[in-house]
Design a protein around this motif. Structure first.
Motif, mmCIF file in Angstrom:
data_model
loop_
_atom_site.group_PDB
_atom_site.id
_atom_site.type_symbol
_atom_site.label_atom_id
_atom_site.label_comp_id
_atom_site.label_asym_id
_atom_site.label_seq_id
_atom_site.Cartn_x
_atom_site.Cartn_y
_atom_site.Cartn_z
ATOM 1 N N GLN A 90 0.859 -1.185 0.000
ATOM 2 C CA GLN A 90 0.000 0.000 0.000
ATOM 3 C C GLN A 90 0.889 1.226 0.000
ATOM 4 O O GLN A 90 2.036 1.174 0.402
ATOM 5 C CB GLN A 90 -0.926 0.006 1.213
ATOM 6 N N GLN A 91 0.342 2.304 -0.485
ATOM 7 C CA GLN A 91 1.072 3.569 -0.466
ATOM 8 C C GLN A 91 0.101 4.668 -0.100
ATOM 9 O O GLN A 91 -1.097 4.503 -0.297
ATOM 10 C CB GLN A 91 1.776 3.828 -1.799
ATOM 11 N N PRO A 92 0.561 5.725 0.498
ATOM 12 C CA PRO A 92 1.967 6.014 0.799
ATOM 13 C C PRO A 92 2.442 5.299 2.063
ATOM 14 O O PRO A 92 1.640 4.823 2.859
ATOM 15 C CB PRO A 92 1.957 7.525 1.019
ATOM 16 N N VAL A 93 3.762 5.254 2.227
ATOM 17 C CA VAL A 93 4.418 4.730 3.428
ATOM 18 C C VAL A 93 5.181 5.888 4.052
ATOM 19 O O VAL A 93 5.844 6.643 3.344
ATOM 20 C CB VAL A 93 5.403 3.593 3.072
ATOM 21 N N GLU A 94 5.090 6.028 5.359
ATOM 22 C CA GLU A 94 5.815 7.115 6.032
ATOM 23 C C GLU A 94 7.291 6.776 6.138
ATOM 24 O O GLU A 94 7.669 5.632 6.403
ATOM 25 C CB GLU A 94 5.211 7.372 7.408
ATOM 26 N N LEU A 95 8.127 7.777 5.940
ATOM 27 C CA LEU A 95 9.579 7.595 5.889
ATOM 28 C C LEU A 95 10.133 6.912 7.135
ATOM 29 O O LEU A 95 10.894 5.954 7.030
ATOM 30 C CB LEU A 95 10.258 8.961 5.677
#
Length: 109
Positions: free
Chosen positions: A8-13
């Motif tokens: 899934q996106q987005p992914v937190e940094l």
């Protein structure tokens, strides 16, 4: 450069750094990001919760990770790679606690 498959996106940094084992904890991830030690697509990034999407390249130290979006059923991880199919974030026999739910990061190549 390692490819990192995400479902899934987005992914937190900071979560990417934590789940990929580049740092010991989420707190460590937030510290190295705010200290300017991480770059995204060649630019130093200080936003801890920077949203990452497929194609982004994250660099920390000597390690570079390229994100790739895959469908949940088509990941290349599995028993052959030493990962438990029910918990793609934790290798079999790992001392790390198993996270339940939908982890954003699936497997590194």
């Amino acid at each position: 450069m390692r490819d990192v498959e995400i479902t899934q996106q987005p992914v937190e940094l900071y979560k990417l750094l934590k789940f990929e084992g580049l740092v010991g904890s989420g707190g460590d991830a937030k510290t190295v990001i705010s200290d300017g030690m991480v770059s995204v697509n060649g630019v130093i990034e200080t936003q801890k919760r920077k949203k990452l999407v497929s194609g982004d390249v994250v660099t920390f130290g000597y390690e570079s990770l390229k994100l790739k979006l895959v469908e949940a059923g088509e990941t290349t991880s599995g028993a052959a790679s030493g990962h438990d199919e029910n918990s793609p974030m934790s290798p079999k026999g790992s001392a790390r606690p198993v996270r339940r739910g939908k982890p954003p990061v699936v497997r590194s190549k």
